[in-house]
Design a protein around this motif. Structure first.
Motif, PDB file in Angstrom:
ATOM      1  N   ILE A 151       6.286  49.094  36.089  1.00 22.98           N
ATOM      2  CA  ILE A 151       5.122  49.548  36.752  1.00 22.98           C
ATOM      3  C   ILE A 151       4.980  48.872  38.161  1.00 22.98           C
ATOM      4  O   ILE A 151       4.839  49.695  39.250  1.00 22.98           O
ATOM      5  CB  ILE A 151       3.759  49.046  35.720  1.00 22.98           C
ATOM      6  N   LEU A 152       5.157  47.678  38.348  1.00 22.79           N
ATOM      7  CA  LEU A 152       5.214  46.997  39.608  1.00 22.79           C
ATOM      8  C   LEU A 152       6.451  47.536  40.368  1.00 22.79           C
ATOM      9  O   LEU A 152       6.062  47.873  41.569  1.00 22.79           O
ATOM     10  CB  LEU A 152       5.518  45.523  39.405  1.00 22.79           C
ATOM     11  N   PHE A 153       7.392  47.716  39.518  1.00 22.13           N
ATOM     12  CA  PHE A 153       8.646  48.324  40.497  1.00 22.13           C
ATOM     13  C   PHE A 153       8.314  49.568  41.126  1.00 22.13           C
ATOM     14  O   PHE A 153       8.490  49.711  42.162  1.00 22.13           O
ATOM     15  CB  PHE A 153       9.924  48.384  39.659  1.00 22.13           C
ATOM     16  N   LEU A 154       7.476  50.665  40.161  1.00 21.77           N
ATOM     17  CA  LEU A 154       7.272  51.860  40.585  1.00 21.77           C
ATOM     18  C   LEU A 154       6.395  51.741  41.780  1.00 21.77           C
ATOM     19  O   LEU A 154       6.361  52.473  42.678  1.00 21.77           O
ATOM     20  CB  LEU A 154       6.807  52.640  39.512  1.00 21.77           C
ATOM     21  N   ILE A 155       5.378  50.875  41.756  1.00 23.82           N
ATOM     22  CA  ILE A 155       4.309  50.860  42.793  1.00 23.82           C
ATOM     23  C   ILE A 155       5.088  50.243  44.365  1.00 23.82           C
ATOM     24  O   ILE A 155       4.866  50.721  45.198  1.00 23.82           O
ATOM     25  CB  ILE A 155       3.046  49.858  42.229  1.00 23.82           C
ATOM     26  N   THR A 156       5.919  49.298  44.020  1.00 32.57           N
ATOM     27  CA  THR A 156       6.923  49.094  45.070  1.00 32.57           C
ATOM     28  C   THR A 156       7.436  50.059  45.542  1.00 32.57           C
ATOM     29  O   THR A 156       7.917  50.176  47.026  1.00 32.57           O
ATOM     30  CB  THR A 156       7.765  47.690  44.617  1.00 32.57           C
TER      31      THR A 156
END
Lengths: 541, 327
Positions: free
Chosen positions: B42-47
């Motif tokens: 999820i963090l990666f997607l937001i990044t």
């Protein structure tokens, strides 16, 4: 090369570097100095009684009792100016005098018909009246004083006539007497010049004192009041006292500006002492007072910012920046957290970093184009909303612009947290997420806050991205985020370039830019203070 | 018997509890592992928002510019100097605009690069840390001032001054824009090149001084050559700032789309790509040829800045490698 020459060169070099930096700092002062000093004059200045009138009429602010007392005092002094000019005009404005005489003649004719007269008497009086009228017209058109005297004496013969007692014809004699008096003093060959100059003076007086008492109130607010500021009043006074002209020096040579005293132009007339009178009594007419007009920051303005403040602009700027922060802060912090704490150093992360750097390098006008093409013309219609620029689209555009700033600052902040903090937390058995949320993030908070403030200040000052995505120069205060708004940055642009009216109120022009600069610089100062504090705290100095 | 059995079973369980952080049963480990992966992805997607933004910017600018690029020959776009979008037979020649952009940028760099390098040297090698900590924030102030404020200064203060004191026919001209742009790009140039100059280690400086070189010789013959890639990166970043700047050039350059003639006459008005977009976009109908032509200019601008950006990153990474090797 000799060692002394070398050391001389070295000294020159040092001096040059010093000079460069001094020049840069001087440039900064030269840019900020005039803007800030003139901008302050939008808030702190000497106002006049006209300003207080304007405040009561437009904003219902001030003491009405006091004002009406002041109005009375000033009106007496002002009236004398109007009277002098009116008197003078009697001798000059031959056109209107002729008109007046004709009107009186017509009125007399009507009165005559209502009277009970024999036909013979009627024709006699009628022809006398006609004679008087014609003589007066000759006198008005004449440039010869003897001729005027002759005509007027002829007319005045009838002043004792029983037939004219109590009729409008008496006005003939008043006008004739006035005109003779005025004509004696004035240089008749200059009549034409005088008329033009008096017209100019009257216009300037309207600028200075507002419309004449009793005259119809102009429709636009900017014409309803005189000079609202003492500095403005003085510059108008200067224009009244001095006539500026562009005089040609001959063929092919540029025109040269000359200043002549109007008093000289009117030498020997009854207007001559008027200039001294206006100059001496300017203070009593305007009643200047030092004022701290802090409401400049909340007031709405009349079109063109002629009066009033920059309240809607400030609200618009705040709305835009805060809304864009709403998008940027979570995105920025999470991205920074992922990049520093969770990501391994692989190819994809490299691409992400290149993208962030590219995003930081994209020209601001491109963000504007993108915002127009994507948010306004694509996203809004896709959600069924009307496709028009509004606060929402503008703040989304700005948030993309601020994203790299936010990510970089947060990354720096997270990196400065000593690894011992994290190691201690991990050693206590907390997981990666928990360590980040309960240890790293609080420790990095001041740094992240610095990033937030820096991106705030960047967003607040940007103009190009919101040109097509939600900023307007004139318009109502927005009631929802789906309307466009005025902002400080776009307003500054518009007042410097687009608005002719604004040229007449330089203090408001400078006031808006100065507010923008002060806002941005204050945000930056807070960021710098936060950063140094964080630095000291984490490094234990 | 029953109780003993329970005890026997319970004992190892208690043992496991003691060592829970180390020994997880299968499902526990999987859950945590999945949670970690899920969270990270999820963090990666937001990044990836930034990547997505860059992608979307390219996509939409190209999408809007494409019909224009198809219809008009690029050769005409790059070689024709006539920009008459409102004419009956509209012409979309961007050469004058491109030349205008290059013209002000290069002029700005002529002012800004020497000043910026001197100031960077001043901050890193000439003055004490105390003076540096005072001067640096002052220079950073220059970067904080909004561009519209610079434009305002150019129009309201600098332009009348030029017209009255220097006798130019118009105050809004290439020189005015270039001066302001050079001031605006100074902070970038100074801070990046100062970083590069400071990154050259003490060793090099001290060896140079030990050989009897003066400070000037050390800086010109040792430090600047050693830091040259960082300085080049600084210049490129400064150029990017100048090329992409909109408000200042729009307000201060005079907006006359022509190639200055004679070429060295800075007192002539010019027009840049950014100013054209900003100035024309408000008046065009969405979807018209003119609108698409503006997007084509935008695309060109985007490509130019992206190339400059990649170039600067290349030079910056070279400095990082070099200084890393030195250490």
């Amino acid at each position: 090369m000799k060692i002394t020459t070398r050391s001389h060169f070295d000294k020159i070099f040092t001096a040059v570097t010093w000079l460069t930096v001094l020049v840069i700092i001087t440039l900064l002062i030269m840019i900020l100095g005039p803007i800030l000093s003139k901008g302050t004059s939008a808030v702190i200045f000497r106002d006049t009684v006209e300003f207080r009138k304007m405040q009561i009429t437009l904003f219902r602010r001030g003491n009405e009792m006091k004002l009406s007392a002041e109005k009375k005092q000033t009106a007496a002094v002002r009236q004398k100016i109007y009277d002098t000019i009116d008197d003078f005009k009697k001798g000059i404005d031959t056109q209107s005098l002729t008109e007046q005489v004709r009107t009186i003649y017509r009125r007399c004719g009507q009165e005559l018909r209502r009277k009970d007269l024999t036909p013979q008497q009627y024709t006699d009086i009628r022809s006398t009246l006609k004679d008087i009228r014609d003589r007066l017209e000759i006198a008005f058109a004449s440039k010869d004083k003897a001729e005027i005297a002759e005509c007027v004496t002829y007319v005045m013969k009838f002043s004792g006539d029983e037939n004219f007692k109590g009729t409008s014809a008496e006005d003939f004699f008043v006008i004739a007497a006035d005109f003779q008096k005025a004509a004696k003093k004035t240089d008749l060959t200059k009549q034409h010049l005088y008329a033009e100059s008096v017209g100019q003076i009257e216009d300037l007086l309207t600028l200075l004192l507002g419309p004449r008492p009793g005259a119809a109130l102009p429709a636009t607010a900017m014409n309803q009041f005189g000079a609202t500021r003492w500095d403005l009043a003085q510059s108008i006074l200067d224009k009244i006292l001095w006539k500026e002209q562009w005089v040609s020096q001959g063929d092919g040579l540029p025109l040269v500006k000359t200043r002549t005293q109007r008093a000289e132009e009117f030498a020997g007339t009854e207007i001559e002492p008027l200039f001294g009178y206006i100059k001496d009594n300017l203070k009593t007419m305007m009643k200047p007072k030092l004022r701290f007009y802090w409401q400049y920051l909340i007031d709405d303005s009349t079109p063109g910012h002629y009066f009033g403040g920059i309240g809607p602009e400030i609200i618009g700027t705040l709305l835009l920046t805060l809304l864009s922060m709403l998008f940027v802060i979570p995105l920025g912090i999470i991205s920074a957290a992922y990049l520093t704490e969770f990501a391994s150093d692989n190819f994809i992360i490299k691409i992400i970093r290149v993208c962030i750097n590219s995003l930081a390098g994209v020209p601001s006008i491109i963000f504007g184009l993108f915002g127009l093409a994507f948010f306004v013309l694509f996203l809004l219609p896709a959600f069924g909303a009307a496709s028009k620029p509004c606060i929402f689209t503008a703040s989304l555009t700005l948030s993309i612009l601020a994203l790299p700033v936010m990510i970089r600052a947060s990354e720096e902040a997270i990196k400065t947290v000593p690894s011992t903090y994290k190691e201690a937390s991990l050693a206590l058995g907390a997981g990666k997420f928990r360590t980040f949320i309960s240890v790293t993030l609080p420790a990095a908070m001041p740094g992240i806050l610095t990033g937030v403030i820096l991106s705030l200040s960047r967003v607040a000052g940007e103009t190009a991205p919101i040109l097509f995505t939600g900023a307007i120069a004139l318009g109502p205060v927005p009631s929802s985020i789906f309307q466009s708004t005025r902002t400080l940055s776009y307003g500054s642009y518009d007042m410097a370039v687009g608005d002719r009216l604004a040229m007449m109120v330089p203090h408001n022009q400078y006031g808006m830019v100065a507010t923008l600069i002060i806002l941005v610089l204050c945000l930056n100062a807070i960021a710098i203070v936060l950063r140094t504090r964080l630095f000291k705290k984490l490094h234990g100095h | 018997m029953n109780e003993a059995k329970i005890n026997q079973v319970a004992l190892p369980a208690a043992d496991v509890l003691k060592h829970q952080p180390l020994v997880l049963n299968y499902s526990q480990g999987l859950g945590r592992c999945l949670g970690l992966y899920l969270g990270q992805s999820i963090l990666f997607l937001i990044t990836c928002t930034s990547v997505l933004s860059v992608f979307l910017i390219f996509f939409f600018i190209i999408k809007e510019a494409l019909p224009f690029l198809r219809e008009f020959s690029p050769a005409e776009f790059f070689t024709n100097t006539g920009w008459y979008p409102q004419a009956e037979k509209p012409q979309f020649g961007a050469l004058a605009l491109i030349v205008g952009s290059i013209y002000v940028t290069v002029t700005a760099m002529i002012f800004a690069v020497p000043a910026g390098i001197f100031a960077a040297v001043f901050l890193s090698d000439v003055v004490s840390f105390k003076v540096q900590s005072v001067v640096k924030p002052v220079i950073e102030l220059l970067a904080a001032i909004p561009s519209v404020a610079y434009g305002f200064f150019a129009v309201m203060v600098l332009a009348p001054w030029m017209q009255h004191r220097l006798g130019f026919t118009t105050g809004v001209n290439a020189l005015n824009a270039a001066i302001i742009l050079s001031v605006m790009s100074l902070p970038t140039i100074i801070s990046v090149s100062q970083d590069a100059i400071s990154a050259v280690g003490r060793e090099l400086r001290e060896s140079s001084y030990a050989l009897g070189a003066t400070r000037m010789e050390t800086i010109f013959k040792v430090i600047i050559p050693a830091a040259h890639s960082g300085i080049i990166a600084a210049i490129i970043l400064g150029m990017m700032r100048a090329v992409g700047e909109t408000m200042v050039v729009w307000m201060a350059s005079g907006n006359a789309s022509r190639i200055p003639h004679p070429w060295w006459d800075l007192s002539l008005s010019i027009r840049t790509m950014t100013a054209t977009i900003a100035g024309d976009m408000g008046e065009t109908a969405k979807g018209s040829e003119h609108y698409r032509a503006l997007f084509a200019i935008g695309l060109l601008l985007l490509v130019i800045t992206l190339c400059l950006n990649l170039l600067s990153e290349y030079f910056l990474s070279r400095t990082a490698k070099k200084t890393g090797a030195l250490k």
